[in-house]
Write a protein that holds these residues in place. Structure first.
Motif, PDB file in Angstrom:
ATOM      1  N   MET A   1       0.026   7.210  65.544  1.00 32.23           N
ATOM      2  CA  MET A   1      -0.690   7.086  64.417  1.00 32.23           C
ATOM      3  C   MET A   1       0.263   7.000  63.087  1.00 32.23           C
ATOM      4  SD  MET A   1      -3.582   9.459  62.550  1.00 32.23           S
ATOM      5  CE  MET A   1      -2.347  10.452  61.978  1.00 32.23           C
ATOM      6  N   ILE A   2       0.903   7.982  63.138  1.00 35.76           N
ATOM      7  CA  ILE A   2       1.929   7.933  61.779  1.00 35.76           C
ATOM      8  C   ILE A   2       2.614   6.764  61.624  1.00 35.76           C
ATOM      9  CG2 ILE A   2       3.651   9.463  60.878  1.00 35.76           C
ATOM     10  CD1 ILE A   2       2.633  11.840  61.873  1.00 35.76           C
ATOM     11  N   ALA A   3       3.357   6.379  62.823  1.00 31.45           N
ATOM     12  CA  ALA A   3       4.149   5.255  62.830  1.00 31.45           C
ATOM     13  C   ALA A   3       3.225   3.972  62.425  1.00 31.45           C
ATOM     14  CB  ALA A   3       4.827   5.154  64.278  1.00 31.45           C
ATOM     15  N   SER A   4       2.235   3.695  62.875  1.00 33.78           N
ATOM     16  CA  SER A   4       1.135   2.698  62.770  1.00 33.78           C
ATOM     17  C   SER A   4       0.858   2.680  60.832  1.00 33.78           C
ATOM     18  CB  SER A   4      -0.014   2.949  63.262  1.00 33.78           C
ATOM     19  OG  SER A   4       0.189   2.573  64.770  1.00 33.78           O
ATOM     20  N   PHE A   5       0.613   3.878  60.437  1.00 37.97           N
ATOM     21  CA  PHE A   5       0.451   3.960  59.082  1.00 37.97           C
ATOM     22  C   PHE A   5       1.595   3.680  58.390  1.00 37.97           C
ATOM     23  CE2 PHE A   5      -3.508   6.416  59.949  1.00 37.97           C
ATOM     24  CZ  PHE A   5      -4.360   5.891  58.771  1.00 37.97           C
ATOM     25  N   GLN A   6       2.764   3.902  58.802  1.00 41.65           N
ATOM     26  CA  GLN A   6       3.997   3.769  57.889  1.00 41.65           C
ATOM     27  C   GLN A   6       4.246   2.079  58.019  1.00 41.65           C
ATOM     28  OE1 GLN A   6       6.012   5.810  56.378  1.00 41.65           O
ATOM     29  NE2 GLN A   6       6.798   4.120  55.761  1.00 41.65           N
ATOM     30  N   ARG A   7       3.968   1.515  59.337  1.00 39.59           N
ATOM     31  CA  ARG A   7       4.371   0.166  59.389  1.00 39.59           C
ATOM     32  C   ARG A   7       3.288  -0.556  58.760  1.00 39.59           C
ATOM     33  NH1 ARG A   7       1.717  -2.875  63.968  1.00 39.59           N
ATOM     34  NH2 ARG A   7       2.682  -5.134  63.923  1.00 39.59           N
ATOM     35  N   ALA A   8       2.009  -0.137  58.445  1.00 38.39           N
ATOM     36  CA  ALA A   8       0.981  -0.940  57.657  1.00 38.39           C
ATOM     37  C   ALA A   8       1.400  -0.875  56.147  1.00 38.39           C
ATOM     38  CB  ALA A   8      -0.242  -0.406  57.845  1.00 38.39           C
ATOM     39  N   GLY A   9       2.159   0.445  55.915  1.00 35.55           N
ATOM     40  CA  GLY A   9       2.575   0.622  54.361  1.00 35.55           C
ATOM     41  C   GLY A   9       3.619  -0.220  54.183  1.00 35.55           C
ATOM     42  N   ILE A  10       4.649  -0.649  55.122  1.00 33.39           N
ATOM     43  CA  ILE A  10       5.826  -1.478  54.929  1.00 33.39           C
ATOM     44  C   ILE A  10       5.058  -2.874  54.586  1.00 33.39           C
ATOM     45  CG2 ILE A  10       7.731  -2.468  55.841  1.00 33.39           C
ATOM     46  CD1 ILE A  10       8.289   0.456  57.137  1.00 33.39           C
ATOM     47  N   LEU A  11       4.351  -3.357  55.508  1.00 31.31           N
ATOM     48  CA  LEU A  11       3.919  -4.634  55.461  1.00 31.31           C
ATOM     49  C   LEU A  11       2.957  -4.777  53.830  1.00 31.31           C
ATOM     50  CD1 LEU A  11       2.262  -4.840  59.004  1.00 31.31           C
ATOM     51  CD2 LEU A  11       4.117  -6.327  58.278  1.00 31.31           C
ATOM     52  N   ALA A  12       2.278  -3.630  53.481  1.00 31.35           N
ATOM     53  CA  ALA A  12       1.646  -3.995  52.144  1.00 31.35           C
ATOM     54  C   ALA A  12       2.767  -4.270  51.163  1.00 31.35           C
ATOM     55  CB  ALA A  12       0.721  -2.741  52.210  1.00 31.35           C
ATOM     56  N   ASP A  13       3.730  -3.381  51.225  1.00 31.74           N
ATOM     57  CA  ASP A  13       4.723  -3.335  50.215  1.00 31.74           C
ATOM     58  C   ASP A  13       5.543  -4.821  50.168  1.00 31.74           C
ATOM     59  OD1 ASP A  13       4.409  -0.870  49.567  1.00 31.74           O
ATOM     60  OD2 ASP A  13       6.004   0.046  50.871  1.00 31.74           O
ATOM     61  N   GLN A  14       5.441  -5.391  51.227  1.00 35.60           N
ATOM     62  CA  GLN A  14       5.868  -6.900  51.451  1.00 35.60           C
ATOM     63  C   GLN A  14       4.724  -7.823  50.859  1.00 35.60           C
ATOM     64  OE1 GLN A  14       7.719  -7.208  55.149  1.00 35.60           O
ATOM     65  NE2 GLN A  14       9.605  -7.233  54.216  1.00 35.60           N
ATOM     66  N   ASP A  15       3.543  -7.584  50.320  1.00 33.47           N
ATOM     67  CA  ASP A  15       2.479  -8.524  50.202  1.00 33.47           C
ATOM     68  C   ASP A  15       1.875  -9.006  51.550  1.00 33.47           C
ATOM     69  OD1 ASP A  15       2.373  -7.694  47.562  1.00 33.47           O
ATOM     70  OD2 ASP A  15       3.974  -9.269  46.892  1.00 33.47           O
ATOM     71  N   ARG A  16       2.047  -8.445  52.655  1.00 35.81           N
ATOM     72  CA  ARG A  16       1.471  -8.970  53.884  1.00 35.81           C
ATOM     73  C   ARG A  16       0.147  -8.291  54.145  1.00 35.81           C
ATOM     74  NH1 ARG A  16       6.949  -8.772  57.429  1.00 35.81           N
ATOM     75  NH2 ARG A  16       5.772  -9.541  59.261  1.00 35.81           N
ATOM     76  N   HIS A  17      -0.636  -8.442  53.373  1.00 33.74           N
ATOM     77  CA  HIS A  17      -1.802  -7.422  53.318  1.00 33.74           C
ATOM     78  C   HIS A  17      -2.659  -7.844  54.609  1.00 33.74           C
ATOM     79  CE1 HIS A  17      -1.015  -5.578  49.462  1.00 33.74           C
ATOM     80  NE2 HIS A  17      -0.629  -7.075  48.974  1.00 33.74           N
ATOM     81  N   ALA A  18      -2.828  -9.082  54.987  1.00 33.99           N
ATOM     82  CA  ALA A  18      -3.730  -9.298  56.295  1.00 33.99           C
ATOM     83  C   ALA A  18      -3.100  -8.796  57.472  1.00 33.99           C
ATOM     84  CB  ALA A  18      -3.652 -10.878  56.375  1.00 33.99           C
ATOM     85  N   GLU A  19      -1.799  -8.583  57.561  1.00 32.49           N
ATOM     86  CA  GLU A  19      -1.059  -7.961  58.688  1.00 32.49           C
ATOM     87  C   GLU A  19      -1.145  -6.350  58.408  1.00 32.49           C
ATOM     88  OE1 GLU A  19       3.146  -9.801  60.039  1.00 32.49           O
ATOM     89  OE2 GLU A  19       2.678 -10.918  58.027  1.00 32.49           O
ATOM     90  N   ALA A  20      -1.083  -5.757  57.347  1.00 37.55           N
ATOM     91  CA  ALA A  20      -1.394  -4.370  57.055  1.00 37.55           C
ATOM     92  C   ALA A  20      -2.808  -4.212  57.596  1.00 37.55           C
ATOM     93  CB  ALA A  20      -1.153  -4.018  55.625  1.00 37.55           C
ATOM     94  N   ALA A  21      -3.784  -5.056  57.165  1.00 40.95           N
ATOM     95  CA  ALA A  21      -5.121  -4.774  57.635  1.00 40.95           C
ATOM     96  C   ALA A  21      -5.474  -4.822  59.023  1.00 40.95           C
ATOM     97  CB  ALA A  21      -6.135  -5.788  56.909  1.00 40.95           C
ATOM     98  N   GLU A  22      -4.551  -5.442  59.856  1.00 44.15           N
ATOM     99  CA  GLU A  22      -4.772  -5.445  61.133  1.00 44.15           C
ATOM    100  C   GLU A  22      -4.197  -4.370  61.799  1.00 44.15           C
ATOM    101  OE1 GLU A  22      -2.615  -8.963  62.828  1.00 44.15           O
ATOM    102  OE2 GLU A  22      -4.316 -10.418  62.013  1.00 44.15           O
ATOM    103  N   VAL A  23      -3.271  -3.625  61.148  1.00 49.49           N
ATOM    104  CA  VAL A  23      -2.511  -2.454  61.795  1.00 49.49           C
ATOM    105  C   VAL A  23      -3.637  -1.362  61.467  1.00 49.49           C
ATOM    106  CG1 VAL A  23      -0.684  -0.793  61.640  1.00 49.49           C
ATOM    107  CG2 VAL A  23      -0.414  -3.400  61.488  1.00 49.49           C
ATOM    108  N   TYR A  24      -4.022  -1.149  60.439  1.00 56.79           N
ATOM    109  CA  TYR A  24      -5.160  -0.177  60.020  1.00 56.79           C
ATOM    110  C   TYR A  24      -6.466  -0.408  60.818  1.00 56.79           C
ATOM    111  CZ  TYR A  24      -2.508   1.377  55.772  1.00 56.79           C
ATOM    112  OH  TYR A  24      -1.598   1.800  55.076  1.00 56.79           O
TER     113      TYR A  24
END
Length: 216
Positions: A93-116
């Motif tokens: 779960m922590i890895a997923s949250f971290q991955r989504a955070g990195i995607l969000a930092d890159q403005d890849r919000h749709a991908e981040a939303a999918e991970v969340y």
């Protein structure tokens, strides 16, 4: 004479003991073997589990090092692999949250939303973190340009009294309502936060400031 009777009694006890051992001794030995084997197996299991968790932690740490060094794609791949292979462990779960955070930092919000959203849908994750993941998914879907009115409906259950993330959800809901042009609903959500003595001070202050800015 007493010594003779004592000797006879002792011999009888020996005979009974030998008879009992002959009948049940193999079961006693078998039970002892099982106990020793079980203890040894448990120790081995604990050692293996500790080694596995340490290996997972090392992989997570390495992925963060890659991300800090700007090696974003390898870091994202490593975190995704970790979240899949460590399924059922908290570090997944922590890895997923971290991955989504990195995607969000890159403005890849749709991908981040999918991970969340994937975390929110995982029954193996604690409901507390599933709720947080759902809230973050809605937030990033909004940033990605999804219909705010629809998202406003989805977020409503998270804003209810008793929900652990209700204050954050109400702030996000207020933002969605403003985006949908529903200022009255936005004010209602903000007022719920500003008037709640149990809300975090930072959230209450922000709610008051926004209410003043929109002319409440």
């Amino acid at each position: 004479m007493a010594d003779i009777f004592n000797e006879i009694d002792e011999e009888l006890r020996k005979d009974k003991a030998q008879e009992w051992w002959g009948r049940y001794g193999k079961f006693v030995i078998g039970a002892c073997v099982v106990v020793v084997a079980a203890a040894g197996g448990y120790t081995w299991f604990e050692q293996q589990r500790t080694a596995e968790l340490r290996e997972l932690a090392d992989r997570y740490s390495h992925a963060l090092t890659q991300a800090d060094a700007g090696e974003t794609d390898p870091a994202l791949a490593a975190l995704q692999s970790l979240s899949q292979e460590a399924d059922g462990e908290g570090i997944a779960m922590i890895a997923s949250f971290q991955r989504a955070g990195i995607l969000a930092d890159q403005d890849r919000h749709a991908e981040a939303a999918e991970v969340y959203a994937a975390v929110a849908a995982d029954d193996g994750v604690d409901p507390l973190y599933r709720g947080l993941a759902e809230l973050k998914a809605i937030l990033h879907r909004s940033v990605a340009g999804e219909d705010t009115a629809a998202l406003l409906t989805e977020i409503e259950p998270l804003t209810l009294d008793g929900e652990p993330w209700r204050y954050s959800a109400r702030m996000v809901a207020a933002s969605l309502a403003m985006g949908a042009g529903d200022m009255e609903k936005a004010k209602a959500y903000l007022t719920q936060v500003s008037d709640d003595d149990g809300a975090p001070n930072s959230a209450r202050t922000q709610a008051v400031e926004i209410l003043q800015a929109i002319g409440s």
